[in-house]
Design a protein around this motif. Structure first.
Motif, PDB file in Angstrom:
ATOM      1  N   ALA A  42     -27.840  56.372  37.754  1.00 33.13           N
ATOM      2  CA  ALA A  42     -26.827  56.724  38.502  1.00 33.13           C
ATOM      3  C   ALA A  42     -27.978  57.938  39.554  1.00 33.13           C
ATOM      4  O   ALA A  42     -27.633  58.174  40.099  1.00 33.13           O
ATOM      5  N   VAL A  43     -29.080  57.919  38.935  1.00 34.18           N
ATOM      6  CA  VAL A  43     -30.087  58.729  38.976  1.00 34.18           C
ATOM      7  C   VAL A  43     -30.713  58.910  40.439  1.00 34.18           C
ATOM      8  O   VAL A  43     -30.189  59.642  41.521  1.00 34.18           O
ATOM      9  N   ARG A  44     -30.957  57.074  40.154  1.00 33.45           N
ATOM     10  CA  ARG A  44     -31.688  56.810  41.111  1.00 33.45           C
ATOM     11  C   ARG A  44     -30.784  56.257  42.657  1.00 33.45           C
ATOM     12  O   ARG A  44     -30.769  56.464  43.787  1.00 33.45           O
ATOM     13  N   ALA A  45     -29.241  56.458  42.256  1.00 34.38           N
ATOM     14  CA  ALA A  45     -28.533  56.438  43.424  1.00 34.38           C
ATOM     15  C   ALA A  45     -27.686  57.416  44.187  1.00 34.38           C
ATOM     16  O   ALA A  45     -26.906  57.764  45.020  1.00 34.38           O
ATOM     17  N   CYS A  46     -28.421  58.931  43.657  1.00 34.25           N
ATOM     18  CA  CYS A  46     -27.770  59.926  43.173  1.00 34.25           C
ATOM     19  C   CYS A  46     -27.902  60.686  45.048  1.00 34.25           C
ATOM     20  O   CYS A  46     -28.806  60.469  45.430  1.00 34.25           O
ATOM     21  N   VAL A  47     -26.943  60.712  45.488  1.00 34.70           N
ATOM     22  CA  VAL A  47     -27.098  61.969  46.374  1.00 34.70           C
ATOM     23  C   VAL A  47     -26.128  63.531  46.369  1.00 34.70           C
ATOM     24  O   VAL A  47     -25.064  64.100  47.212  1.00 34.70           O
ATOM     25  N   GLN A  90     -27.874  72.839  39.303  1.00 31.19           N
ATOM     26  CA  GLN A  90     -26.078  72.747  39.119  1.00 31.19           C
ATOM     27  C   GLN A  90     -25.871  71.029  39.054  1.00 31.19           C
ATOM     28  O   GLN A  90     -25.452  70.869  37.909  1.00 31.19           O
ATOM     29  N   ALA A  91     -25.836  70.420  40.124  1.00 31.25           N
ATOM     30  CA  ALA A  91     -25.404  69.399  40.997  1.00 31.25           C
ATOM     31  C   ALA A  91     -26.044  68.371  40.366  1.00 31.25           C
ATOM     32  O   ALA A  91     -25.686  67.451  39.351  1.00 31.25           O
ATOM     33  N   CYS A  92     -27.568  68.568  39.344  1.00 34.10           N
ATOM     34  CA  CYS A  92     -27.944  67.775  38.422  1.00 34.10           C
ATOM     35  C   CYS A  92     -28.021  67.562  37.263  1.00 34.10           C
ATOM     36  O   CYS A  92     -28.170  66.289  36.476  1.00 34.10           O
ATOM     37  N   PRO A 129     -25.217  67.121  34.506  1.00 38.30           N
ATOM     38  CA  PRO A 129     -24.718  66.269  34.020  1.00 38.30           C
ATOM     39  C   PRO A 129     -25.577  65.453  33.718  1.00 38.30           C
ATOM     40  O   PRO A 129     -25.726  64.391  32.943  1.00 38.30           O
ATOM     41  N   TYR A 130     -26.825  65.290  34.470  1.00 42.89           N
ATOM     42  CA  TYR A 130     -27.995  63.928  34.337  1.00 42.89           C
ATOM     43  C   TYR A 130     -28.381  64.659  33.172  1.00 42.89           C
ATOM     44  O   TYR A 130     -29.257  63.621  32.421  1.00 42.89           O
ATOM     45  N   LEU A 131     -29.382  65.737  32.740  1.00 50.13           N
ATOM     46  CA  LEU A 131     -29.622  66.278  32.233  1.00 50.13           C
ATOM     47  C   LEU A 131     -28.463  66.319  30.956  1.00 50.13           C
ATOM     48  O   LEU A 131     -29.376  65.994  29.931  1.00 50.13           O
TER      49      LEU A 131
HETATM   50  S1  SF4 Z   1     -28.693  65.747  41.847  1.00 41.00           S
HETATM   51 FE1  SF4 Z   1     -30.183  65.964  43.168  1.00 41.00          FE
HETATM   52  S2  SF4 Z   1     -31.967  66.272  42.405  1.00 41.00           S
HETATM   53 FE2  SF4 Z   1     -30.294  65.113  41.469  1.00 41.00          FE
HETATM   54  S3  SF4 Z   1     -31.174  62.631  41.385  1.00 41.00           S
HETATM   55 FE3  SF4 Z   1     -28.944  63.972  42.178  1.00 41.00          FE
HETATM   56  S4  SF4 Z   1     -29.611  63.868  44.379  1.00 41.00           S
HETATM   57 FE4  SF4 Z   1     -31.382  63.969  42.664  1.00 41.00          FE
END
Ligand code: SF4
Length: 219
Positions: free
Chosen positions: A17-22, A106-108, A110-112
């Motif tokens: 999901a991170v690799r495709a994230c926008v 903040q956007a990132c 959820p992944y952390l």
């Molecule tokens: S939220 Fe932003 S920094 Fe995080 S993976 Fe997506 S595009 Fe990259």
């Protein structure tokens, strides 16, 4: 700062999901997004602020000059990369290595949080002030918290210097190593006291390790 309930896919799914994230503007300037890396059952999770140039090129965390400092400090503390999971507060390189902005953090987030939920580490180590504040918010101040144990969502957290700071100020080298030695010692003490399999999230027994507790992706 949200809490540790929610989206918990396996680590590989988070990485995909991170690799495709926008989700934030940082995707516009990245070469590669940089998901966390390390054993899925690591006792220790190191959290940096953001990928740098080398990380952006390779898609891997802490592979540049700061990564070499980190490797050296880990070794001096009796640890190595395979002992730790390494990730960042934001997974894409900010332009010119500027600190990540609040909305990017903040956007990132959820992944952390998904990484932390999946791994359930015994100890967190934030590397540098931006990583500390990206994780816990503006308090405590880095200068007050560095080298001391605080907590994040029930997990012990030890803030220390970013290895890149050591490149500019060699006097910080011994402090970074000393902090990592403290972390290694705490984990050794824990292992002697509590078997790894007996340490699930205290607030929720939940499914077995690595299982998806919620299939929903962050929006
Ligand atoms: S939220 Fe932003 S920094 Fe995080 S993976 Fe997506 S595009 Fe990259």
């Amino acid at each position: 700062m949200g809490g540790l309930e929610g989206w918990t896919p396996p680590l590989e799914e988070t990485a995909t999901a991170v690799r495709a994230c926008v989700r934030c503007r940082l995707h516009l300037g990245r070469t590669l997004a940089v998901p966390g890396e390390g054993p899925p059952d690591a006792d220790i999770v190191l959290i940096g602020e953001a990928p740098g140039r080398q990380e952006d090129r390779t898609g891997r965390p802490f592979v540049g000059a700061a990564g070499k400092v980190l490797d050296r400090s880990l070794a001096a503390a009796g640890l190595s990369r395979p002992d730790v999971y390494i990730t960042n507060v934001v997974k894409c390189r900010p332009p010119a290595n500027r600190p990540p902005k609040a909305d990017e953090v903040q956007a990132c987030r959820p992944y952390l949080l998904a990484e932390l939920r999946a791994i359930q580490p015994k100890l967190l180590v934030t590397l540098g002030a931006h990583a500390l504040h990206g994780l816990v918010g503006p308090r405590p101040r880095f200068a007050d918290a560095r080298g001391t144990l605080i907590a994040f969502e029930g997990i012990r957290l030890l803030p220390t210097y970013h290895p890149a700071a050591v490149l500019y100020n060699r006097r910080l080298d011994s402090a970074l190593t000393k902090d990592l030695q403290k972390v290694a010692e705490l984990v050794r003490e824990d292992r002697a006291r509590v078997p790894r399999s007996g340490r699930l999230n205290a607030r929720s027994p939940g499914p077995s390790r690595g299982a998806t507790r919620s299939g929903r992706r962050p929006r």
